[in-house]
Design an enzyme around this catalytic site. Sequence first.
Site, PDB file in Angstrom:
ATOM      1  N   HIS A   1      70.675  41.794  58.981  1.00 18.02           N
ATOM      2  CA  HIS A   1      70.510  41.000  60.199  1.00 18.02           C
ATOM      3  C   HIS A   1      71.276  41.616  61.370  1.00 18.02           C
ATOM      4  CE1 HIS A   1      70.586  36.625  62.028  1.00 18.02           C
ATOM      5  NE2 HIS A   1      70.104  37.519  62.865  1.00 18.02           N
TER       6      HIS A   1
ATOM      7  N   HIS B   1      70.577  42.930  65.619  1.00 18.76           N
ATOM      8  CA  HIS B   1      69.657  42.886  66.763  1.00 18.76           C
ATOM      9  C   HIS B   1      70.055  43.943  67.796  1.00 18.76           C
ATOM     10  CE1 HIS B   1      67.872  39.148  65.373  1.00 18.76           C
ATOM     11  NE2 HIS B   1      69.041  38.553  65.345  1.00 18.76           N
TER      12      HIS B   1
ATOM     13  N   ARG C   1      66.448  41.854  70.254  1.00 16.15           N
ATOM     14  CA  ARG C   1      67.359  40.749  70.554  1.00 16.15           C
ATOM     15  C   ARG C   1      66.614  39.421  70.397  1.00 16.15           C
ATOM     16  NH1 ARG C   1      70.861  40.608  76.121  1.00 16.15           N
ATOM     17  NH2 ARG C   1      72.283  38.956  75.460  1.00 16.15           N
ATOM     18  N   ALA C   2      67.145  38.556  69.525  1.00 15.56           N
ATOM     19  CA  ALA C   2      66.419  37.329  69.197  1.00 15.56           C
ATOM     20  C   ALA C   2      66.379  36.359  70.369  1.00 15.56           C
ATOM     21  CB  ALA C   2      67.066  36.663  67.981  1.00 15.56           C
ATOM     22  N   SER C   3      67.500  36.217  71.068  1.00 10.40           N
ATOM     23  CA  SER C   3      67.530  35.228  72.147  1.00 10.40           C
ATOM     24  C   SER C   3      66.627  35.632  73.297  1.00 10.40           C
ATOM     25  CB  SER C   3      68.963  35.028  72.650  1.00 10.40           C
ATOM     26  OG  SER C   3      69.452  36.221  73.223  1.00 10.40           O
TER      27      SER C   3
ATOM     28  N   HIS D   1      63.565  32.896  62.635  1.00 11.58           N
ATOM     29  CA  HIS D   1      64.553  33.053  63.707  1.00 11.58           C
ATOM     30  C   HIS D   1      63.992  32.518  65.016  1.00 11.58           C
ATOM     31  CE1 HIS D   1      68.048  34.486  65.725  1.00 11.58           C
ATOM     32  NE2 HIS D   1      68.412  35.310  64.764  1.00 11.58           N
TER      33      HIS D   1
ATOM     34  N   TYR E   1      69.838  27.697  66.811  1.00 14.73           N
ATOM     35  CA  TYR E   1      69.693  28.608  65.672  1.00 14.73           C
ATOM     36  C   TYR E   1      69.969  27.872  64.363  1.00 14.73           C
ATOM     37  CZ  TYR E   1      69.666  32.934  68.551  1.00 14.73           C
ATOM     38  OH  TYR E   1      69.372  33.950  69.425  1.00 14.73           O
TER      39      TYR E   1
ATOM     40  N   HIS F   1      71.945  32.968  59.310  1.00 16.06           N
ATOM     41  CA  HIS F   1      73.133  32.146  59.577  1.00 16.06           C
ATOM     42  C   HIS F   1      73.492  31.321  58.338  1.00 16.06           C
ATOM     43  CE1 HIS F   1      70.383  32.424  63.126  1.00 16.06           C
ATOM     44  NE2 HIS F   1      71.326  33.254  63.453  1.00 16.06           N
TER      45      HIS F   1
ATOM     46  N   GLU G   1      74.662  39.791  61.877  1.00 17.93           N
ATOM     47  CA  GLU G   1      74.135  39.307  63.159  1.00 17.93           C
ATOM     48  C   GLU G   1      74.787  40.022  64.326  1.00 17.93           C
ATOM     49  OE1 GLU G   1      74.878  35.156  63.574  1.00 17.93           O
ATOM     50  OE2 GLU G   1      73.409  34.812  65.148  1.00 17.93           O
TER      51      GLU G   1
END
Lengths: 340, 340
Positions: free
Chosen positions: A6, A8, A70-72, A177, A193, A222, A283
């Site tokens: 995990h 990013h 990037r997840a966000s 995610h 999240y 997470h 992460e």
Amino acid sequence: MIIDCHGHYTTAPAAHQAFRDQQIARLKDPSLPPSRPAKISDDEIRESIETNQLKLQRERGADLTLFSPRASAMAHHVGTEATSLEWTRACNDLVKRVVDLYPENFAAVCQLPQSPGVPIDRSIGELERCVLEMGFVGCNLNPDPSGGHWNAPPLVDRHWYPFYEKMVELDVPAMIHVSASCNPNFHATGAHYINADTTAFMQFIEGDLFRDFPTLRFVIPHGGGAVPYHWGRYRGLADMQKRPALAEHVMRNVFFDTCVYHQPGIDLLVRVIDVGNILFGSEMVGAVRGIDPETGHYFDDTKRYVDALDIPAGEKRRIYELNARRVYPRLDAALKRRGM
Amino acid sequence: MIIDCHGHYTTAPAAHQAFRDQQIARLKDPSLPPSRPAKISDDEIRESIETNQLKLQRERGADLTLFSPRASAMAHHVGTEATSLEWTRACNDLVKRVVDLYPENFAAVCQLPQSPGVPIDRSIGELERCVLEMGFVGCNLNPDPSGGHWNAPPLVDRHWYPFYEKMVELDVPAMIHVSASCNPNFHATGAHYINADTTAFMQFIEGDLFRDFPTLRFVIPHGGGAVPYHWGRYRGLADMQKRPALAEHVMRNVFFDTCVYHQPGIDLLVRVIDVGNILFGSEMVGAVRGIDPETGHYFDDTKRYVDALDIPAGEKRRIYELNARRVYPRLDAALKRRGM
């Protein structure tokens, strides 16, 4: 070998975000010129990786990171289906370049072009492009493309089945995610999240998804949200709903990472969840950046917590390597081709 | 003395639910006659309590339960403001009758008449009626009256301030407790409840609510949602947001109950959260009803987990009694009047 499942690309060169900003600006003012993915040099990518993810990988002792955009910043709620596809392709292309520059340190996991209300089969093309043409080994699936309004069907609904069929065919897992929250109730990394992780797990209890797709695999990041801490509640709810035991009903197909930023949390995770369901993950870089004053080490240096576990070395190897190779068979195949 | 801070009247006589059903039916068909709160005899109440909550209290060894209406039935999203008020008054009146019948075993906590989009000061009248006229010692505040759409302002928004002012004036705490979910993504007790707990805590980190209300007190149920398991994440996020340490910023005002249904979860809770912030609670009867095959005991017999903790007796007494008397001063005063 230590595989971080995990990571990013939170440190992409600024030109990439500038492209995104232009893309969003044009949504508001269509008279602006079309945005184009940024021209970014190899040196810029090297700089962004070597001073961040690669540096931390080396310092902390991991060997390979499953690396995704990037997840966000996926922000599937922004703009239209075309917006999401254009942005997603640019993000995935950039991750591919990272992996090409550092093939021993990173393997690629793709973002998907999702949009609220758009059928999920419209995400299949990009998954195929990434997996079949660019060697990606997994994907990140957003259960809430609205960004905190939660108006898509639950993950066990047939809405999602066309995508699951393709995942099974390609033999790639998805990390569940979410992305940024546009709901002021939900802080992204502190609420949205974690809530999404918890929500997805409970949906799997309520449904019979893995009867329909016995080989479908999900990683819930997470540390599985709230689930391990409330493991008794979930075992009890499965029982109340007349479901089989979780080991059979869900845990053949669902895995948790170790993105839990303190020793007591990791200790609990390993105490209640079968080691075969735990994948090392950090992460990093970005969700929580600081140093824990209680330990003097970075919160997200999760390898320290796993190293400190009082379990046999063989069990640690499962968490660090073997489970990831089992859940991501395309990664395993690539490693074997390299004699690893 | 052992005080259970979290019990609901989930076993009210069927006539109470029949009243609610009639009330909802009339929302759809206004030609139906007005519904009236059910006529329920003392014997019916005794039967419903003695075979359930009181029986379990005795069997498990608790002395007194902070008792409120069934949380999942609050359903603030149903009907209008008038619907919610009528239903809430009937629910609170029934809880008051339980306490009058068993004053040594129960103390009353009220439901509030909330409705989506209705200002929170409209909830004050019922709080005053319950506390000042009927001796209630606390309330349950729903941060999401929409039932899973999360379209109210966050708990740190000034929207909620008029109610907080009244809580401070009356010196009563609120348990933050959502109700049923009408969003198919969120199972009520398996996702919506836990997510709300996690969400509320993160809102408190983001805001400065307790600077404005230094004596305001909240109980976050279900062991604080995901928070203790991710305590490192929350400490790290507070740091990233340039907030004071959580002990100062949030934990003078926020308390967690012990509604965590297995030993490893309770062990973690006590390992990471100061004992002064933990209140014994069981959430019985109802959230999870079965027997844990791993222990042979009921999942929600949380007293067993607290009893098994390896902490000094004085610390257990804080969890079982002293913290509750501090957080609920009107309970403490009532007990003192009885010489306890």
